[in-house]
Design an enzyme around this catalytic site. Sequence first.
Site, short mmCIF file in Angstrom:
data_model
loop_
_atom_site.label_atom_id
_atom_site.label_comp_id
_atom_site.label_asym_id
_atom_site.label_seq_id
_atom_site.Cartn_x
_atom_site.Cartn_y
_atom_site.Cartn_z
N CYS A 517 0.84 -1.19 0.00
CA CYS A 517 0.00 0.00 0.00
C CYS A 517 0.88 1.24 0.00
CB CYS A 517 -0.85 0.04 1.26
SG CYS A 517 -1.89 -1.40 1.44
N ASP A 600 15.01 14.00 -9.76
CA ASP A 600 14.40 12.73 -10.17
C ASP A 600 13.00 12.94 -10.73
OD1 ASP A 600 16.58 11.20 -9.31
OD2 ASP A 600 15.82 11.10 -7.26
N HIS A 695 16.60 -4.53 -8.81
CA HIS A 695 15.39 -5.23 -8.36
C HIS A 695 15.68 -6.66 -7.94
CE1 HIS A 695 13.06 -1.83 -9.72
NE2 HIS A 695 13.72 -1.87 -10.85
N1 GLN Z 1 17.10 9.29 -5.82
C1 GLN Z 1 16.17 8.24 -5.56
C2 GLN Z 1 16.89 7.05 -4.97
O1 GLN Z 1 18.02 6.84 -5.30
C3 GLN Z 1 15.49 7.83 -6.83
C4 GLN Z 1 14.47 6.76 -6.59
C5 GLN Z 1 13.59 6.48 -7.77
O2 GLN Z 1 13.85 6.91 -8.85
N2 GLN Z 1 12.52 5.74 -7.56
O3 GLN Z 1 16.31 6.30 -4.20
#
Ligand code: GLN
Length: 758
Positions: A517, A600, A695
Amino acid sequence: MAITHNLGFPRIGKNRELKFELEKFWREETSKEDLQHTAQTLRKTHWNLQKQLDWLPVGDFSLYDHVLDTSALVGNLPERVSQEQDDLAKYFQVARGQSHSHCQQVAAGEMTKWFDTNYHYIVPEFDANTTFSLHAENLISQVKEAKALGHNIKPVILGPVTYLWLGKTKDGSNKLDLLDGLLATYELLLLALQEEGVEWVQIDEPILVTELDSSWTHALKQAYLALNKSPIKLLLTSYFGELKENLHFACELPVAGLHIDAINGFNEIDQVVDWLPSHKVLSLGVINGRNIWINDLNKTLAWLTPLQQRLQDRLWLAPSCSLLHVPVDLDSEQNLDEDIQSWLAFAVQKLDELNILATALNQGKDAVAEELVINELAIKSRQQSNRVHNPLIKTRVAGINDAMAQRKSSYQQRAAIQRQRFNLPLFPTTTIGSFPQTAEIRQARKQYRLGQLDEQQYQTFLKNQINHDIEQQEALGLDVLVHGEAERNDMVEYFGEQLDGYTFSQFGWVQSYGSRCVKPPIIFGDISRPQAMTVEWATYAQSLSSKPVKGMLTGPVTILNWSFVRDDQPRSQTCLQLALAIRDEVLDLEEAGINIIQIDEAALREGLPLRQSQWHTYLDWAVNSFKLTANGVQDETQIHTHMCYSEFNDIIQAIADMDADVITIETSRSDMELLDVFNEFNYPNEIGPGVYDIHTPNIPTIEQIVELINKAAERIPAERLWINPDCGLKTRRWEEVKPALAAMVTASKVLRSNSAAA
Ligand code: GLN
Ligand code: ZN
């Protein structure tokens, strides 16, 4: 009489009971019976909360995902699941690769976003030999369960055509060839429901709000001609947008009723009323199922009343879509400001609103006079509140001009200046920002929140963490360093908490996938930045190293797309306000001597509208907001951006238009195939295609990285390539991160010496 119903209720439970029970089950700490019992209790509770409605949904509950439930219902679970286990174990094996910790692991079903929401479904898998068979036990038992409780119910199923549309063929065959077989199974399903005495079935075909080619509209016609043979009345249900070119066609499909999203499709209501044959029911989704704001009930009644006079008993009322996308119950909230709380409605409150509307229409406004007054006061207070409206910010937004969004010089000129300034080697190495969020870090954040660590102690802890992270990066030999983001729980919440115009719920959880969630922060007012947010950490980190340390920010589009956004002004306006706030932070970082700043935009792509014809409008304002954020800096300052995906073939021009000096993207899993777009498109600036798939726990080898970068170098000149992981490292462990980054650094040296030799 206007009839009320609901399209679906959140499943996770108001205290995320389902999440905790599922995770216990997967850890083998509880039995299947206990899990089923929790599920049953939740359904019972949820039906009780909906019992004022004329029709209650059944089949909207799911242990993991309703699309996966549909796959199970039509007997289409992938063959790789082990057959020597019960149905529930098979189901979880598809959902997450394994049913519980000790059982055999198979490849989990692919997961992707449900239309333009943040909910993810398990993608159905097809091939030319796919056959279907009915497994309705689960659904039928829920129908019996609800009936035994005395509820008037309307089963909810995913329509056959949308089901096919959402899936993937593994062998390149045409999914629509499977339609006949699938329809035969749906016919059996309707028969089974008929035997339970079901009168109405809600059949969801949200693809009606997308651009469909004639093979898909033909499939819809064929499907509903076939299903129309059943005496069960079908409520054909669309949501998440306008029907547009599908409108006439949707009105004419042979079903007993049509549900449309009257929030997103407000301008089409009259046309639908005109076109809908007079024997059909029209269900209007009048309460927004995608946000958490109260409805302006008097305003809604003003336009609904004449419609009710026209439609009479044919008018049904519902939320615009399933309430899956909103939290359960506002009454759980203890810490919200009283005014703000009065402007909000979660699932339970949304159904209350629906009942007020129906009562007003059916019995006259006097019957709900008090409720309407309370609603009107809340609407007025929101419209007039000086917590929402800040004239200074509105003036500042009005003063935005084109020059503010442009760098002073072209990329080529900047790159030359930056090369001199940073003197970076060929194939520079960097990371995306976060380092492992260890148990220790989470513990410290929690203690700080609970007041067990004071400000001073917490600052010291974070500084030590930065010392550690910088030391590690120096030892590894990375070229551009980061401070590690230990202070951040979440890349959006962290900024939201420091911006004015944001508030946070305690229990506002929304299902993202399975047991996961999210609790999106709530933008209720004009956004401003009372003070610098990240400068202290960035400058501290920079003071520890002679190498450049990147300042790390989340971009406005991502902050917007991962929040609940106010509905009283266009999203694009809110995005501009966010852009100005983050722009100030960028300029403060630059002023403080931080020369590389990363912004980002992890969620830029997911904000794309469902219809491609509307993409350019979104991309225009989204890209403009990014540029406004980033481009106020001097030529010497290097702007990075990061995106967590690589399917940007279709938006590559927009990404180039952002004009970041460097972009880092996710690519490693696709073996750089996704860089194919650069064969045709000449990406003008620098790019870091991810070489470490964060991942998985797998550590990439030097050879793999060299090979990936060599592939990338076939499309992008080596001088413009960076070497970095796919994304942030916060979910990984140091034991994995160290060897992976070491391999990256060595690979970059190999590449440099190869290119020097060439
Ligand atoms: N700067 C963030 C990190 O390194 C970027 C995470 C993302 O793009 N989801 O966690
Ligand atoms: Zn990412």
